[in-house]
Design a protein around this motif. Structure first.
Motif, PDB file in Angstrom:
ATOM      1  N   LEU A  34      20.504 -18.153  29.036  1.00 55.68           N
ATOM      2  CA  LEU A  34      21.729 -18.215  28.255  1.00 55.68           C
ATOM      3  C   LEU A  34      22.465 -16.886  28.245  1.00 55.68           C
ATOM      4  CD1 LEU A  34      20.441 -20.161  25.115  1.00 55.68           C
ATOM      5  CD2 LEU A  34      21.536 -21.107  27.143  1.00 55.68           C
ATOM      6  N   GLU A  35      23.766 -16.961  28.047  1.00 53.32           N
ATOM      7  CA  GLU A  35      24.627 -15.800  27.812  1.00 53.32           C
ATOM      8  C   GLU A  35      25.163 -15.931  26.395  1.00 53.32           C
ATOM      9  OE1 GLU A  35      26.909 -12.282  28.591  1.00 53.32           O
ATOM     10  OE2 GLU A  35      25.407 -13.251  29.881  1.00 53.32           O
ATOM     11  N   TYR A  36      24.847 -14.943  25.555  1.00 49.40           N
ATOM     12  CA  TYR A  36      25.328 -14.985  24.175  1.00 49.40           C
ATOM     13  C   TYR A  36      26.805 -14.626  24.156  1.00 49.40           C
ATOM     14  CZ  TYR A  36      25.551 -14.192  19.126  1.00 49.40           C
ATOM     15  OH  TYR A  36      25.873 -14.259  17.789  1.00 49.40           O
ATOM     16  N   LEU A  37      27.629 -15.535  23.628  1.00 51.91           N
ATOM     17  CA  LEU A  37      29.073 -15.303  23.569  1.00 51.91           C
ATOM     18  C   LEU A  37      29.478 -14.598  22.279  1.00 51.91           C
ATOM     19  CD1 LEU A  37      30.361 -18.762  24.889  1.00 51.91           C
ATOM     20  CD2 LEU A  37      29.919 -16.675  26.206  1.00 51.91           C
ATOM     21  N   GLY A  38      28.758 -14.854  21.197  1.00 46.96           N
ATOM     22  CA  GLY A  38      29.099 -14.280  19.895  1.00 46.96           C
ATOM     23  C   GLY A  38      29.283 -15.376  18.869  1.00 46.96           C
ATOM     24  N   GLY A  39      30.220 -15.160  17.956  1.00 49.38           N
ATOM     25  CA  GLY A  39      30.479 -16.175  16.934  1.00 49.38           C
ATOM     26  C   GLY A  39      29.320 -16.349  15.980  1.00 49.38           C
ATOM     27  N   ALA A  40      28.718 -15.243  15.561  1.00 49.92           N
ATOM     28  CA  ALA A  40      27.561 -15.300  14.668  1.00 49.92           C
ATOM     29  C   ALA A  40      27.843 -16.169  13.449  1.00 49.92           C
ATOM     30  CB  ALA A  40      27.182 -13.888  14.222  1.00 49.92           C
ATOM     31  N   GLY A  48      19.392 -14.419  -0.463  1.00 53.27           N
ATOM     32  CA  GLY A  48      20.259 -13.615   0.382  1.00 53.27           C
ATOM     33  C   GLY A  48      20.925 -14.386   1.504  1.00 53.27           C
ATOM     34  N   ALA A  49      21.917 -13.748   2.107  1.00 53.26           N
ATOM     35  CA  ALA A  49      22.629 -14.308   3.261  1.00 53.26           C
ATOM     36  C   ALA A  49      21.779 -14.136   4.509  1.00 53.26           C
ATOM     37  CB  ALA A  49      23.968 -13.610   3.439  1.00 53.26           C
ATOM     38  N   GLN A  50      22.039 -14.985   5.511  1.00 51.51           N
ATOM     39  CA  GLN A  50      21.211 -14.979   6.716  1.00 51.51           C
ATOM     40  C   GLN A  50      22.071 -15.157   7.974  1.00 51.51           C
ATOM     41  OE1 GLN A  50      17.923 -14.430   6.318  1.00 51.51           O
ATOM     42  NE2 GLN A  50      18.147 -14.501   4.092  1.00 51.51           N
ATOM     43  N   TYR A  51      21.477 -14.818   9.102  1.00 53.66           N
ATOM     44  CA  TYR A  51      22.077 -15.118  10.409  1.00 53.66           C
ATOM     45  C   TYR A  51      21.351 -16.331  10.969  1.00 53.66           C
ATOM     46  CZ  TYR A  51      22.725 -14.912  15.497  1.00 53.66           C
ATOM     47  OH  TYR A  51      22.982 -15.222  16.812  1.00 53.66           O
ATOM     48  N   ALA A  52      22.087 -17.413  11.202  1.00 50.50           N
ATOM     49  CA  ALA A  52      21.463 -18.669  11.630  1.00 50.50           C
ATOM     50  C   ALA A  52      21.581 -18.940  13.121  1.00 50.50           C
ATOM     51  CB  ALA A  52      22.076 -19.833  10.865  1.00 50.50           C
ATOM     52  N   GLY A  53      22.447 -18.216  13.829  1.00 49.73           N
ATOM     53  CA  GLY A  53      22.624 -18.463  15.255  1.00 49.73           C
ATOM     54  C   GLY A  53      24.038 -18.135  15.691  1.00 49.73           C
ATOM     55  N   GLY A  54      24.391 -18.581  16.870  1.00 53.94           N
ATOM     56  CA  GLY A  54      25.721 -18.286  17.388  1.00 53.94           C
ATOM     57  C   GLY A  54      26.042 -19.163  18.581  1.00 53.94           C
ATOM     58  N   ILE A  55      27.097 -18.801  19.275  1.00 54.03           N
ATOM     59  CA  ILE A  55      27.574 -19.587  20.417  1.00 54.03           C
ATOM     60  C   ILE A  55      27.048 -18.964  21.714  1.00 54.03           C
ATOM     61  CG2 ILE A  55      29.602 -20.510  21.597  1.00 54.03           C
ATOM     62  CD1 ILE A  55      31.163 -20.015  18.961  1.00 54.03           C
ATOM     63  N   ALA A  56      26.408 -19.775  22.529  1.00 56.53           N
ATOM     64  CA  ALA A  56      25.846 -19.294  23.795  1.00 56.53           C
ATOM     65  C   ALA A  56      26.229 -20.242  24.920  1.00 56.53           C
ATOM     66  CB  ALA A  56      24.326 -19.181  23.703  1.00 56.53           C
ATOM     67  N   ALA A  57      26.267 -19.703  26.130  1.00 55.19           N
ATOM     68  CA  ALA A  57      26.626 -20.494  27.309  1.00 55.19           C
ATOM     69  C   ALA A  57      25.478 -20.507  28.309  1.00 55.19           C
ATOM     70  CB  ALA A  57      27.879 -19.918  27.978  1.00 55.19           C
ATOM     71  N   ASN A  58      25.405 -21.563  29.083  1.00 58.87           N
ATOM     72  CA  ASN A  58      24.467 -21.596  30.205  1.00 58.87           C
ATOM     73  C   ASN A  58      24.797 -20.425  31.122  1.00 58.87           C
ATOM     74  OD1 ASN A  58      24.062 -22.413  33.217  1.00 58.87           O
ATOM     75  ND2 ASN A  58      22.642 -23.718  32.086  1.00 58.87           N
TER      76      ASN A  58
END
Length: 357
Positions: free
Chosen positions: A148-154, A241-251
């Motif tokens: 995967l390539e992480y695009l962002g958009g946390a 507390g607040a958390q980071y759950a994931g983001g947008i990734a591409a093949n």
């Protein structure tokens, strides 16, 4: 001769006119399927459709490229937690990947879920995670190892609550109760006497209703659209507390084959998506507790002594998590310290300084 020249000039003029009014060459159309296990009733999925995709389209407008989108949400292509595999295998080109449901494959991304009671600012948490994943070699490697390539958009998640079908006045009230929690958040229940069960938003309502769970650890902005207050009307603001759950990734193979302009459009749109999502979340999260109260829920805020008792009763799951990653050659302790330092610098006062014990 003059007649021939005149006819030749006329023909040339007609040819030039034909060229001038010819339709432009059509942009190359790129197909992209976007997958999310959660349905679009949840804010982070809604913004992929309403913010991310339009931002990509706007960036490519007037260029030689366009994208034909297929949106597959709510388990139509992949269930919650299967988005990574669907994107890695090429069933989808882009996935809204929930790293909290892939703690083995995206272990280092789960730093926030191993550090509860630190910060309630989801915007700061998300900004930090996107910056870290753009610059940290271990963070990058974990995405690339999964194709995967992480695009962002946390996706930052607002302050987690405890919602139960029984009142909670002390930690002892949890003894023997079955509490559902997402991924690593099950660790937050250690030391409370509760039985932690791994679950997710798509099943919480029915599992509480049918008695599988006595409650869940969840956040207000999902509890309201999921109508969890109907089956778990006792809302206790623990302040996990607040958390980071994931983001947008591409093949990654698909992404690497794209023209640079399209790659830039995707990553730029991911930033736009993160900003819009958190602006939307920050503007409305305070209203969700009121909505639950208006629908019959009882909302209780615990005091600092309660929070400290809960936090102190836990194992130092952050240290255990970091040391395991260190042993695997991944900088878990380094990422843990970086996260804690960033949150403290941003004004957070952690109940436990997990990195300093």
């Amino acid at each position: 001769m003059k007649h021939l020249l005149k006819n030749s000039a006329l023909a040339a003029a007609l040819l030039a006119g034909t060229t001038a009014i010819a339709p432009p060459v059509a942009a190359e159309e790129i197909s992209a399927t976007v997958v999310a296990g959660h349905p679009p009733v949840f804010r982070w999925v809604k913004h992929v459709s309403q913010t991310f995709i339009p931002a990509v389209n706007a960036a490519l407008e007037g260029s030689d490229y366009s994208i034909s989108w297929s949106e597959q949400y709510g388990g139509s292509l992949a269930k919650v937690g299967d988005e990574l595999e669907a994107t890695e295998e090429g069933l989808a080109e882009i996935g809204l990947v929930s790293s909290l449901f892939d703690p083995a494959k995206l272990a280092v991304q789960n730093v926030t879920y191993f550090t509860p009671f630190v910060s309630s600012d989801s915007t700061v948490v998300a900004e930090w995670m996107d910056k870290l994943q753009a610059n940290d070699a271990d963070m990058k490697a974990s995405w690339e190892e999964n194709g995967l390539e992480y695009l962002g958009g946390a996706t930052g998640i607002d302050d987690y609550l405890l919602m139960t079908n029984f009142p909670v006045e002390s930690i002892s009230d949890l003894d023997g109760k079955k509490i559902g929690a997402p991924g690593p958040a099950v660790n937050w229940l250690k030391g409370t006497g509760a039985v932690g069960v791994s679950g997710n938003l798509t099943t919480y309502y029915n599992e509480i209703k049918t008695g599988v769970y006595d409650g869940v650890i969840v956040f207000a902005s999902a509890a309201v659209p999921g109508k969890l207050y109907e089956v778990a009307p006792h809302v206790t603001r623990i302040g996990f507390g607040a958390q980071y759950a994931g983001g947008i990734a591409a093949n990654k193979d698909w992404y690497d084959a794209l023209p640079p302009m399209v790659q830039k459009a995707l990553k730029g749109a991911a930033i736009t998506n993160r900003i819009a999502y958190h602006k939307d979340l920050d503007a409305t999260v305070g209203k969700f507790l009121n909505i639950m109260e208006e629908n019959g829920a009882t909302v209780t805020q615990v005091d600092e002594a309660f929070r400290k008792e809960w936090a102190d009763g836990m194992d130092n799951v952050a240290k255990i998590w970091a040391e395991k990653l260190d042993a695997d050659g991944v900088g878990g302790s380094r990422v843990l310290k970086s996260y804690m330092d960033t949150m403290r610098d941003a004004g957070a006062t952690p109940v436990r300084n997990w990195d300093q014990e």
